[in-house]
Every structure is written in C-alpha cells, then in structure tokens.
Design a protein around this motif. Structure first.
Motif, mmCIF file in Angstrom:
data_model
loop_
_atom_site.group_PDB
_atom_site.id
_atom_site.type_symbol
_atom_site.label_atom_id
_atom_site.label_comp_id
_atom_site.label_asym_id
_atom_site.label_seq_id
_atom_site.Cartn_x
_atom_site.Cartn_y
_atom_site.Cartn_z
ATOM 1 N N LYS A 5 0.823 -1.213 0.000
ATOM 2 C CA LYS A 5 0.000 0.000 0.000
ATOM 3 C C LYS A 5 0.858 1.265 0.000
ATOM 4 C CE LYS A 5 -2.093 -0.893 3.860
ATOM 5 N NZ LYS A 5 -1.253 -2.063 4.197
ATOM 6 N N THR A 6 1.768 1.345 0.961
ATOM 7 C CA THR A 6 2.596 2.545 1.090
ATOM 8 C C THR A 6 3.535 2.688 -0.099
ATOM 9 O OG1 THR A 6 2.473 2.543 3.506
ATOM 10 C CG2 THR A 6 4.342 3.682 2.520
ATOM 11 N N THR A 7 4.074 1.592 -0.589
ATOM 12 C CA THR A 7 4.954 1.636 -1.759
ATOM 13 C C THR A 7 4.206 2.175 -2.967
ATOM 14 O OG1 THR A 7 6.269 -0.231 -0.957
ATOM 15 C CG2 THR A 7 6.394 0.262 -3.312
ATOM 16 N N THR A 8 2.976 1.709 -3.163
ATOM 17 C CA THR A 8 2.163 2.193 -4.279
ATOM 18 C C THR A 8 1.899 3.687 -4.155
ATOM 19 O OG1 THR A 8 1.077 0.040 -4.495
ATOM 20 C CG2 THR A 8 -0.043 1.924 -5.480
ATOM 21 N N ILE A 9 1.548 4.113 -2.964
ATOM 22 C CA ILE A 9 1.275 5.531 -2.736
ATOM 23 C C ILE A 9 2.531 6.370 -2.994
ATOM 24 C CG2 ILE A 9 0.852 7.213 -0.896
ATOM 25 C CD1 ILE A 9 -1.279 5.326 0.200
ATOM 26 N N LYS A 10 3.687 5.886 -2.557
ATOM 27 C CA LYS A 10 4.923 6.635 -2.756
ATOM 28 C C LYS A 10 5.291 6.726 -4.238
ATOM 29 C CE LYS A 10 7.015 6.113 1.806
ATOM 30 N NZ LYS A 10 8.153 5.598 2.600
ATOM 31 N N CYS A 11 4.891 5.738 -5.017
ATOM 32 C CA CYS A 11 5.076 5.823 -6.469
ATOM 33 C C CYS A 11 4.161 6.898 -7.047
ATOM 34 C CB CYS A 11 4.770 4.482 -7.125
ATOM 35 S SG CYS A 11 5.984 3.177 -6.832
ATOM 36 N N ILE A 12 2.930 6.934 -6.577
ATOM 37 C CA ILE A 12 1.950 7.895 -7.090
ATOM 38 C C ILE A 12 2.391 9.335 -6.836
ATOM 39 C CG2 ILE A 12 -0.416 8.762 -6.824
ATOM 40 C CD1 ILE A 12 -1.257 5.877 -6.188
ATOM 41 N N VAL A 13 3.002 9.584 -5.680
ATOM 42 C CA VAL A 13 3.383 10.964 -5.336
ATOM 43 C C VAL A 13 4.815 11.309 -5.747
ATOM 44 C CG1 VAL A 13 1.734 11.042 -3.441
ATOM 45 C CG2 VAL A 13 4.095 10.357 -2.972
ATOM 46 N N GLY A 14 5.526 10.373 -6.370
ATOM 47 C CA GLY A 14 6.844 10.675 -6.907
ATOM 48 C C GLY A 14 8.012 10.439 -5.987
ATOM 49 N N ILE A 15 7.795 9.746 -4.881
ATOM 50 C CA ILE A 15 8.899 9.447 -3.961
ATOM 51 C C ILE A 15 9.681 8.221 -4.435
ATOM 52 C CG2 ILE A 15 9.475 8.727 -1.603
ATOM 53 C CD1 ILE A 15 7.105 10.386 -0.643
ATOM 54 N N HIS A 16 8.972 7.209 -4.934
ATOM 55 C CA HIS A 16 9.597 5.991 -5.454
ATOM 56 C C HIS A 16 9.473 5.940 -6.966
ATOM 57 C CE1 HIS A 16 10.469 4.460 -1.608
ATOM 58 N NE2 HIS A 16 9.467 3.636 -1.426
ATOM 59 N N ASP A 17 10.533 5.484 -7.626
ATOM 60 C CA ASP A 17 10.454 5.206 -9.058
ATOM 61 C C ASP A 17 9.691 3.897 -9.264
ATOM 62 O OD1 ASP A 17 11.920 7.453 -9.790
ATOM 63 O OD2 ASP A 17 13.834 6.393 -9.584
ATOM 64 N N PHE A 18 9.177 3.712 -10.460
ATOM 65 C CA PHE A 18 8.520 2.444 -10.790
ATOM 66 C C PHE A 18 9.087 1.937 -12.109
ATOM 67 C CE2 PHE A 18 5.899 6.159 -11.483
ATOM 68 C CZ PHE A 18 5.551 6.114 -12.829
ATOM 69 N N ASP A 19 9.087 0.610 -12.272
ATOM 70 C CA ASP A 19 9.793 -0.036 -13.380
ATOM 71 C C ASP A 19 9.067 0.044 -14.715
ATOM 72 O OD1 ASP A 19 11.846 -0.824 -11.655
ATOM 73 O OD2 ASP A 19 10.745 -2.614 -11.043
ATOM 74 N N SER A 20 7.740 0.060 -14.680
ATOM 75 C CA SER A 20 6.991 0.068 -15.937
ATOM 76 C C SER A 20 5.665 0.786 -15.749
ATOM 77 C CB SER A 20 6.739 -1.368 -16.420
ATOM 78 O OG SER A 20 5.953 -2.085 -15.479
ATOM 79 N N GLY A 21 5.027 1.099 -16.870
ATOM 80 C CA GLY A 21 3.733 1.770 -16.819
ATOM 81 C C GLY A 21 3.870 3.266 -16.583
ATOM 82 N N ASP A 22 2.758 3.892 -16.251
ATOM 83 C CA ASP A 22 2.732 5.327 -15.988
ATOM 84 C C ASP A 22 1.625 5.624 -14.997
ATOM 85 O OD1 ASP A 22 3.217 8.036 -16.078
ATOM 86 O OD2 ASP A 22 3.005 8.216 -18.251
ATOM 87 N N ILE A 23 1.665 6.792 -14.413
ATOM 88 C CA ILE A 23 0.643 7.251 -13.480
ATOM 89 C C ILE A 23 0.085 8.556 -14.033
ATOM 90 C CG2 ILE A 23 0.258 8.183 -11.165
ATOM 91 C CD1 ILE A 23 2.515 6.223 -10.235
ATOM 92 N N PHE A 24 -1.223 8.637 -14.148
ATOM 93 C CA PHE A 24 -1.861 9.843 -14.664
ATOM 94 C C PHE A 24 -2.675 10.507 -13.559
ATOM 95 C CE2 PHE A 24 -0.858 7.485 -18.436
ATOM 96 C CZ PHE A 24 -0.551 8.459 -19.380
ATOM 97 N N ILE A 25 -2.443 11.790 -13.380
ATOM 98 C CA ILE A 25 -3.167 12.571 -12.389
ATOM 99 C C ILE A 25 -3.762 13.786 -13.081
ATOM 100 C CG2 ILE A 25 -2.955 13.941 -10.283
ATOM 101 C CD1 ILE A 25 -0.705 12.065 -9.410
ATOM 102 N N ASP A 26 -5.074 13.898 -13.008
ATOM 103 C CA ASP A 26 -5.783 15.005 -13.652
ATOM 104 C C ASP A 26 -5.457 15.069 -15.141
ATOM 105 O OD1 ASP A 26 -7.597 17.112 -13.502
ATOM 106 O OD2 ASP A 26 -6.047 18.618 -13.188
#
Length: 201
Positions: A5-26
């Motif tokens: 949960k926390t890892t996912t959230i930290k990816c969403i807010v830009g604290i953690h990098d992620f290996d694939s895909g993208d995150i779209f906000i607004d």
C-alpha cells in the motif's frame, strides 16, 4: 501489512520510481509532467517527518510558499482548518513540543492549504482524537463533493466501508478485490470480504 500500500502511494506521489507503466493525475502523465501533477495533489504519509525546529505557523507558511499561496488565502485556510482541528492556540509553539496527534493535525492542515484536487493519505486516522477524525471525514467528503478525489489507505475496515465509494484490497502486491464499495460488499461486511480473501492461498 507488507501488501504494498505505502509503496504504491509513494510511487503515485513521486517518492519511489517504478519499473513500468505510468501514473496519470488530472489527465497528466507523472513521468512527463511531474511538477504539474504535484501541484494538484497533497500527500500525508503514515509517519510524517516534519521540521520540528519550526513553529506550527512557520511550517504552514513554508508549505504555502511552496505552492505560491497568497497571503490572504493562506491566512484564511490556516485559520479555518486550525480551528476545525483545535490547533489555533498551538500554532506559535515549536513542533518539537507537539504530541503525535498534534503533528498529524498540522500535517493535515498543511495538505489542505492549496485546495488539492487529489488528496492522498496513508493511514490518516492514526493518532487522531474523535473530534479530529470527524472533521477529517467531513473535509474528505467536501473535497469529493467539489469534484476532487481522495485516495487513502487504512486498516480500519469500518471506516473504509462507511466512507469510501470505491475500494481496492491488496495482498502481497496483487489486487484481489476492486470496485464500487456496494458491489464488492453486497450483503456482507468489508471485514468478512477481507478475511475471506486474506486466508485464500
């Protein structure tokens, strides 16, 4: 615990990098427009690390400066939320003197100052007294009623069941249930749904 949960959230807010895909906000890609995305979100971690040498008011003004909030707007927001969370008389005190609950309140107040479109909270009710919890729930509903959204993680299943319009359950980094709260729960409780999925190997 340990589901991601926390890892996912930290990816969403830009604290953690992620290996694939993208995150779209607004409608914006976090990879292509991280600053634009961060301008419309507010994030409150499960264990906030804040500048304890500052007073509560200094900390709130620092956050307001980051988001370029006008003097008039910040004063209005700080007073409004400080009164709701019963922190108005503690703003001149150093954060180092605050209790765990007071630190949680000051970070929540800082999250509301720039009127975020997306509020992201990790275990937001930990340490809050009943009055503060009640106010937080009302603010979360208000943000959604104005066209914004709130994403929060919690172990308090009753709160999730009563507050959320949509629910996602994660186990070992995998989504095991997702959708509208009413359709997932049906005639059962969220606790029953969770335990049923938790013990499935």
């Amino acid at each position: 615990n340990g589901a991601g949960k926390t890892t996912t959230i930290k990816c969403i807010v830009g604290i953690h990098d992620f290996d694939s895909g993208d995150i779209f906000i607004d409608g914006r890609s976090f990879i292509e427009n991280p600053i634009a995305c961060k301008k419309v979100i507010a994030y409150v971690p499960d264990n906030p690390d804040i500048y304890e040498n500052l007073t509560g008011l200094e900390y709130l003004n620092m956050v307001a400066d980051i988001f370029n909030i006008s003097r008039e707007d910040r004063e209005k927001s700080i007073r409004e939320y400080s009164e709701k969370f019963e922190m108005i008389n503690a703003l001149q005190d150093n954060i180092s003197t605050y209790s765990r609950g007071m630190k949680q309140k000051i970070v929540l107040i800082s999250a509301f100052i720039h009127k975020p479109k997306l509020l992201i909270l990790d275990e937001p009710f930990v340490g809050l007294d009943p009055n503060a919890s009640f106010e937080l729930k009302n603010i979360m509903k208000e943000i959604c009623n104005k066209g914004g959204a709130v994403l929060f993680s919690t172990h308090v299943l009753e709160v999730a069941e009563n507050l959320c319009t949509n629910i996602l359950i994660i186990k070992n980094g995998e989504i095991i249930a997702e959708g509208e709260t009413k359709s997932i729960i049906g005639n059962r409780t969220l606790e029953e749904i969770y335990l049923e999925n938790y013990y499935v190997k």
